[in-house]
Design a protein around this motif. Structure first.
Motif, PDB file in Angstrom:
ATOM      1  N   LEU A  97     -16.533 -19.634  77.269  1.00  0.00           N
ATOM      2  CA  LEU A  97     -15.137 -19.644  76.844  1.00  0.00           C
ATOM      3  C   LEU A  97     -14.391 -18.405  77.332  1.00  0.00           C
ATOM      4  O   LEU A  97     -13.236 -18.481  77.767  1.00  0.00           O
ATOM      5  N   GLY A 138     -13.984 -18.625  81.105  1.00  0.00           N
ATOM      6  CA  GLY A 138     -12.990 -19.630  81.487  1.00  0.00           C
ATOM      7  C   GLY A 138     -11.608 -19.339  80.944  1.00  0.00           C
ATOM      8  O   GLY A 138     -10.698 -20.153  81.132  1.00  0.00           O
ATOM      9  N   GLY A 139     -11.459 -18.209  80.226  1.00  0.00           N
ATOM     10  CA  GLY A 139     -10.150 -17.859  79.678  1.00  0.00           C
ATOM     11  C   GLY A 139      -9.723 -18.738  78.532  1.00  0.00           C
ATOM     12  O   GLY A 139      -8.524 -18.858  78.249  1.00  0.00           O
ATOM     13  N   ARG A 140     -10.640 -19.346  77.843  1.00  0.00           N
ATOM     14  CA  ARG A 140     -10.313 -20.240  76.734  1.00  0.00           C
ATOM     15  C   ARG A 140     -10.754 -19.684  75.382  1.00  0.00           C
ATOM     16  O   ARG A 140     -10.926 -20.418  74.421  1.00  0.00           O
ATOM     17  N   THR A 168      -9.778 -18.627  72.652  1.00  0.00           N
ATOM     18  CA  THR A 168      -8.790 -18.551  71.564  1.00  0.00           C
ATOM     19  C   THR A 168      -9.518 -18.648  70.225  1.00  0.00           C
ATOM     20  O   THR A 168     -10.644 -19.161  70.133  1.00  0.00           O
ATOM     21  N   GLU A 172     -10.715 -22.180  69.554  1.00  0.00           N
ATOM     22  CA  GLU A 172     -11.874 -22.608  70.336  1.00  0.00           C
ATOM     23  C   GLU A 172     -13.145 -21.912  69.870  1.00  0.00           C
ATOM     24  O   GLU A 172     -14.212 -22.530  69.792  1.00  0.00           O
TER      25      GLU A 172
END
Length: 553
Positions: free
Chosen positions: A144, A147-149, A151, A154
């Motif tokens: 995560l 992948g820059g996800r 948050t 998430e």
């Protein structure tokens, strides 16, 4: 390889019986087999996945780890190094999850294999379980972040899988530690049992008592050194028989062999309990006199589990007791001979018409004191039986026969006193007992009955069987005993007030000693009495079981 297959097929070989290399390979194998299954599923579900570099790298990494597991000599490395393998397993699992997330979701659960390996190793469980949980968390969070996800939404949504894996690790660790503790206890049990068995063997071979143990089928299971020595004494010359019926076992003090059905082992095997019965093993200078006790024992369920026979070598004790009895007999003879002469001449002189009344009075005093001294000799002889530390020499006796002999011995004194003595015998009464002690009891009871009876009365001695008891009662028509005196009639040196007032000589010792001898034979001596009517003294002894009384096997 053969052992690995045996473990996988739940055969005879257990996991902990394998070498360290075999255990590492077996622990790595489930992950590889599952990843192979993933490949087969991918062929059907999405063949294009084989063009994904991440999928291929993950499969190749896992296969390489299996090769490393089989190649590394883990037995030569310090314990714990094998845990490198489950740590490295997190990489192919995480890569496989990341590369197939869109087509084959849920492959992150393959991390359960390294988690269980770490937690189930038993090596520093708290550290390994915590490390496994952190590794599972990083496996889902690192992609995560890359992948820059990453948050909050998430990150929170991907906490379920790591938490499940951590819970599985905790459960695996608890069960592993419990199993290891139980296994350790199981391993200790045989060691403790063996230690106790060796201790018991050492104790039984050290004590000076022969011990023979037989199982519930009558087969010999244990024979200590002392019992083996006594057994050798009973062997016929030049024989090595193991049959008890052929052993030279004699009644103590007799040259008669004990019949096979009356031998101690046979009786105990038939359910009888015997205590301190004396037999002679063998003949000649090597013969041994033994005191034998035996009984059956039961298991935890209450079923017959076997038989135990204990034999004590009392050869020297019996020799000492015989020497004592010989000395007492000689002393009795040395006392009784002059006392008999004194009484005889006193009676002759008493009939001399030329004696003055004063001289006759003196003769009566002399005769009375001589009879008193004679009774004191009897009490001393009886006291020697109860006062000795030597065990009673129990042997088969017939109480009815002893009673008849006692009446025959007392008849002369009864005739001189003008008292009629009768004996009633109701068949044989077999008992196990010390002949000297039982004879002294009967002599004392008859002597007391005659001493406290008047001329023209009757004294009756009767024997009978009462259930499991041999009963002998002595009934007189004498002074009787007051109720307040009955409470202390068996107390040493205590005499009834009526006896003291009548001037009848005595020490107050005979009845007390007679009761002690009866109790030493597991019997009892009781009395009932009515003043002016007479007294009844009753001796009860346990009947000896003959072969006809024994239960059939």
């Amino acid at each position: 390889m053969e052992k690995l297959l045996d473990v996988l097929l739940l055969g005879r070989v257990r996991f902990h019986d394998l070498s360290m290399r075999g255990r590492v390979v077996l622990s790595q194998l489930p992950l590889n087999l599952t990843m192979l299954l993933v490949c087969l599923i991918a062929v059907i579900a999405d063949p294009e996945i084989f063009g994904n570099p991440g999928f291929l790298i993950a499969q190749g990494w896992a296969l390489a780890l299996l090769v490393v597991a089989a190649a590394v000599p883990w037995d030569r490395l310090p314990y714990g190094w094998f845990l490198v393998m489950p740590v490295l397993d997190f990489y192919p699992v995480g890569l496989l999850r990341y590369s197939t997330e869109s087509t084959l979701p849920g492959l992150g659960l393959l991390a359960v294999f390294p988690i269980m390996w770490l937690a189930g190793s038993g090596y520093r469980p708290r550290i390994m379980v915590s490390f496994g949980g952190i590794a599972a968390l990083l496996m889902v969070w690192v992609p995560l972040f890359l992948g820059g996800r990453a948050t909050p939404h998430e990150l929170a949504a991907n906490l379920v899988v790591p938490f499940m894996l951590l819970a599985i690790g905790v459960g695996t660790s608890v069960m592993t530690l419990s199993g290891m503790a139980q296994q350790q206890r199981v391993q200790e049990l045989p060691e403790r049992a063996e230690t106790r068995e060796r201790l018991l063997d050492t104790v039984l071979d050290t004590v000076d008592v022969g011990v023979l143990v037989l199982d519930d089928h009558g087969e010999n299971t244990y024979l200590n050194a002392k019992e083996r020595q006594l057994y050798m004494a009973a062997l016929p010359a030049g024989s090595s028989t193991t049959n008890e019926a052929e052993l030279l076992i004699y009644w103590e003090g007799r040259d008669e062999l004990v019949p096979p059905e009356q031998r101690p082992l046979e009786r105990v095997l038939n359910g009888e309990t015997i205590e301190h019965e004396v037999y002679q093993l063998g003949r000649g200078p090597e013969a041994r006199t033994v005191s034998i006790s035996g009984r059956q024992f039961v298991d935890a369920a209450g079923n017959k589990a076997g038989t135990v026979l204990a034999s004590t070598d009392v050869t020297e004790v019996v020799a000492a007791v015989r020497a004592r009895d010989k000395f007492l007999a000689a002393m009795s003879h040395e006392f009784r001979t002059p006392l008999t002469n004194i009484l005889g001449y006193a009676e002759l002189l008493h009939d001399d018409p030329s004696l003055s009344p004063a001289a006759k009075s003196d003769l009566q005093i002399m005769a009375r004191n001589a009879r008193h001294l004679n009774h004191m000799v009897d009490d001393i002889l009886l006291s020697s039986v109860t006062g000795s530390d030597a065990p009673l020499l129990r042997r088969p006796l017939d109480l009815s026969e002893l009673a008849q002999e006692a009446v025959a011995s007392a008849r002369a004194e009864a005739t001189s006193r003008g008292i009629e003595v009768e004996v009633t015998v109701d068949g044989p009464l077999p008992v196990m007992g010390d002949r000297t002690g039982l004879v002294r009891i009967l002599d004392n009871l008859l002597s007391n009955a005659l001493k406290y009876s008047d001329s023209g009365t009757h004294v009756t001695l009767a024997t009978c069987k009462d259930d499991d008891w041999a009963v002998c009662s002595v009934n007189d028509e004498g002074l009787g005993i007051a109720p307040e005196d009955l409470k202390r009639v068996f107390t040493r040196f205590q005499r009834s007030d009526a006896a003291v007032r009548s001037g009848i000589p005595g020490t107050g010792l005979g009845l007390a000693l007679a009761k002690e001898v009866a109790e030493l034979h597991d019997g009892r001596l009781d009395v009932t009495s009515v003043v002016g009517v007479g007294s009844v003294f009753t001796l009860r002894l346990p009947l000896r079981k003959t072969h006809a009384d024994l239960p059939r096997a």
